[in-house]
Design a protein around this motif. Sequence first.
Motif, PDB file in Angstrom:
ATOM      1  N   ARG A  13       0.848  -1.195   0.000  1.00 30.71           N
ATOM      2  CA  ARG A  13       0.000   0.000   0.000  1.00 30.71           C
ATOM      3  C   ARG A  13       0.880   1.240   0.000  1.00 30.71           C
ATOM      4  O   ARG A  13       1.679   1.440   0.924  1.00 30.71           O
ATOM      5  CB  ARG A  13      -0.838  -0.011   1.290  1.00 30.71           C
ATOM      6  CG  ARG A  13      -2.322  -0.068   1.083  1.00 30.71           C
ATOM      7  CD  ARG A  13      -2.968  -0.447   2.408  1.00 30.71           C
ATOM      8  NE  ARG A  13      -3.374   0.706   3.210  1.00 30.71           N
ATOM      9  CZ  ARG A  13      -4.551   1.289   3.092  1.00 30.71           C
ATOM     10  NH1 ARG A  13      -5.427   0.870   2.188  1.00 30.71           N
ATOM     11  NH2 ARG A  13      -4.881   2.284   3.874  1.00 30.71           N
ATOM     12  N   THR A  14       0.701   2.071  -1.024  1.00 34.46           N
ATOM     13  CA  THR A  14       1.473   3.310  -1.117  1.00 34.46           C
ATOM     14  C   THR A  14       0.646   4.469  -0.588  1.00 34.46           C
ATOM     15  O   THR A  14      -0.502   4.661  -0.987  1.00 34.46           O
ATOM     16  CB  THR A  14       1.889   3.586  -2.575  1.00 34.46           C
ATOM     17  OG1 THR A  14       2.778   2.545  -2.994  1.00 34.46           O
ATOM     18  CG2 THR A  14       2.611   4.927  -2.702  1.00 34.46           C
ATOM     19  N   VAL A  15       1.251   5.237   0.316  1.00 38.83           N
ATOM     20  CA  VAL A  15       0.617   6.428   0.884  1.00 38.83           C
ATOM     21  C   VAL A  15       1.337   7.641   0.320  1.00 38.83           C
ATOM     22  O   VAL A  15       2.561   7.645   0.194  1.00 38.83           O
ATOM     23  CB  VAL A  15       0.743   6.424   2.427  1.00 38.83           C
ATOM     24  CG1 VAL A  15       0.051   7.642   3.037  1.00 38.83           C
ATOM     25  CG2 VAL A  15       0.167   5.136   3.005  1.00 38.83           C
ATOM     26  N   ILE A  16       0.562   8.676  -0.030  1.00 38.97           N
ATOM     27  CA  ILE A  16       1.169   9.921  -0.520  1.00 38.97           C
ATOM     28  C   ILE A  16       0.679  11.072   0.350  1.00 38.97           C
ATOM     29  O   ILE A  16      -0.480  11.087   0.774  1.00 38.97           O
ATOM     30  CB  ILE A  16       0.851  10.133  -2.024  1.00 38.97           C
ATOM     31  CG1 ILE A  16       1.738  11.222  -2.621  1.00 38.97           C
ATOM     32  CG2 ILE A  16      -0.620  10.432  -2.269  1.00 38.97           C
ATOM     33  CD1 ILE A  16       1.719  11.244  -4.167  1.00 38.97           C
ATOM     34  N   THR A  17       1.575  12.002   0.644  1.00 38.70           N
ATOM     35  CA  THR A  17       1.167  13.199   1.362  1.00 38.70           C
ATOM     36  C   THR A  17       1.970  14.385   0.842  1.00 38.70           C
ATOM     37  O   THR A  17       2.966  14.193   0.135  1.00 38.70           O
ATOM     38  CB  THR A  17       1.288  13.022   2.895  1.00 38.70           C
ATOM     39  OG1 THR A  17       0.576  14.091   3.543  1.00 38.70           O
ATOM     40  CG2 THR A  17       2.724  13.030   3.374  1.00 38.70           C
ATOM     41  N   VAL A  31       2.877  13.912  11.486  1.00 32.26           N
ATOM     42  CA  VAL A  31       2.003  13.616  10.344  1.00 32.26           C
ATOM     43  C   VAL A  31       2.693  12.618   9.409  1.00 32.26           C
ATOM     44  O   VAL A  31       2.049  11.719   8.857  1.00 32.26           O
ATOM     45  CB  VAL A  31       1.530  14.899   9.614  1.00 32.26           C
ATOM     46  CG1 VAL A  31       2.569  15.485   8.699  1.00 32.26           C
ATOM     47  CG2 VAL A  31       0.239  14.639   8.847  1.00 32.26           C
ATOM     48  N   ILE A  32       3.991  12.727   9.277  1.00 33.29           N
ATOM     49  CA  ILE A  32       4.731  11.782   8.430  1.00 33.29           C
ATOM     50  C   ILE A  32       4.712  10.383   9.050  1.00 33.29           C
ATOM     51  O   ILE A  32       4.474   9.387   8.355  1.00 33.29           O
ATOM     52  CB  ILE A  32       6.158  12.311   8.171  1.00 33.29           C
ATOM     53  CG1 ILE A  32       6.083  13.424   7.117  1.00 33.29           C
ATOM     54  CG2 ILE A  32       7.114  11.207   7.752  1.00 33.29           C
ATOM     55  CD1 ILE A  32       7.361  14.173   6.878  1.00 33.29           C
ATOM     56  N   VAL A  43       5.342   8.214   0.127  1.00 32.66           N
ATOM     57  CA  VAL A  43       5.867   9.167  -0.854  1.00 32.66           C
ATOM     58  C   VAL A  43       5.420  10.556  -0.405  1.00 32.66           C
ATOM     59  O   VAL A  43       4.249  10.760  -0.078  1.00 32.66           O
ATOM     60  CB  VAL A  43       5.312   8.863  -2.262  1.00 32.66           C
ATOM     61  CG1 VAL A  43       5.841   9.861  -3.284  1.00 32.66           C
ATOM     62  CG2 VAL A  43       5.643   7.429  -2.679  1.00 32.66           C
ATOM     63  N   VAL A  44       6.356  11.517  -0.384  1.00 32.57           N
ATOM     64  CA  VAL A  44       6.030  12.871   0.083  1.00 32.57           C
ATOM     65  C   VAL A  44       6.312  13.898  -1.010  1.00 32.57           C
ATOM     66  O   VAL A  44       7.434  13.977  -1.528  1.00 32.57           O
ATOM     67  CB  VAL A  44       6.831  13.235   1.354  1.00 32.57           C
ATOM     68  CG1 VAL A  44       6.427  14.627   1.850  1.00 32.57           C
ATOM     69  CG2 VAL A  44       6.615  12.200   2.454  1.00 32.57           C
ATOM     70  N   GLY A  45       5.285  14.663  -1.338  1.00 31.65           N
ATOM     71  CA  GLY A  45       5.434  15.791  -2.258  1.00 31.65           C
ATOM     72  C   GLY A  45       5.762  17.036  -1.452  1.00 31.65           C
ATOM     73  O   GLY A  45       4.969  17.449  -0.605  1.00 31.65           O
ATOM     74  N   ASP A  78       9.960   6.977   2.032  1.00 35.39           N
ATOM     75  CA  ASP A  78      10.600   6.145   1.008  1.00 35.39           C
ATOM     76  C   ASP A  78      10.996   6.940  -0.223  1.00 35.39           C
ATOM     77  O   ASP A  78      11.956   6.606  -0.898  1.00 35.39           O
ATOM     78  CB  ASP A  78       9.646   5.015   0.600  1.00 35.39           C
ATOM     79  CG  ASP A  78       9.396   4.080   1.762  1.00 35.39           C
ATOM     80  OD1 ASP A  78      10.330   3.362   2.142  1.00 35.39           O
ATOM     81  OD2 ASP A  78       8.283   4.102   2.326  1.00 35.39           O
ATOM     82  N   GLU A  79      10.212   7.973  -0.552  1.00 35.28           N
ATOM     83  CA  GLU A  79      10.481   8.717  -1.787  1.00 35.28           C
ATOM     84  C   GLU A  79       9.963  10.147  -1.627  1.00 35.28           C
ATOM     85  O   GLU A  79       8.930  10.365  -0.981  1.00 35.28           O
ATOM     86  CB  GLU A  79       9.774   8.033  -2.961  1.00 35.28           C
ATOM     87  CG  GLU A  79      10.329   8.435  -4.295  1.00 35.28           C
ATOM     88  CD  GLU A  79       9.791   7.571  -5.454  1.00 35.28           C
ATOM     89  OE1 GLU A  79       9.870   8.032  -6.580  1.00 35.28           O
ATOM     90  OE2 GLU A  79       9.283   6.455  -5.211  1.00 35.28           O
TER      91      GLU A  79
END
Length: 142
Positions: A13-17, A31-32, A43-45, A78-79
């Motif tokens: 499962r990939t989570v993005i924030t 939050v991370i 994955v963090v933008g 991770d990214e």
Amino acid sequence: MPETTSHADDHPRTVITFGTFDVFHVGHLRVIERAAALGDRLVVGVSADALNLRKKGREPVFSQAERLAIVAALKPVDEVFVEESLELKREYIAQYAADVLVMGDDWAGRFDELGDACEVVYLPRTPAISTTALIEKISGTS
Ligand code: CTP
């Protein structure tokens, strides 16, 4: 012989924030950590300097390269990538094959329309801390 099972939930499962993460503080860390706990890969933008200027009306204290380096070095991350526009969330979700979008609850309801692309989760903010408040405190304007 053990039975081998395979079902759709087996894939990681990939989570993005997303966020600016300027003057990194414990609210950012929490939050991370909580976002990472919702999946297998985080994955963090990180908002571009130009986006931050448009969004918050000021230059960040730390450049996007520095903010990216700090966030990338965190164990749960991770990214990382540079978020160039607030309007591109759907594209980023597709690009990083995200299953879950995590946003702070200051954005509650604002990204519900992306619910057809992935799960959308709003996490409560850590009370009593923000980059803006820290800058004001350090500069003696509060
Ligand atoms: N965040 C949080 N708790 C806080 C501050 C931020 O959970 N006390 C979360 C936000 O909800 C967002 C992420 O951290 O998901 C990045 O937020 P950002 O806007 O970069 O940080 P702020 O401290 O809110 O910055 P500012 O004061 O400049 O708005």
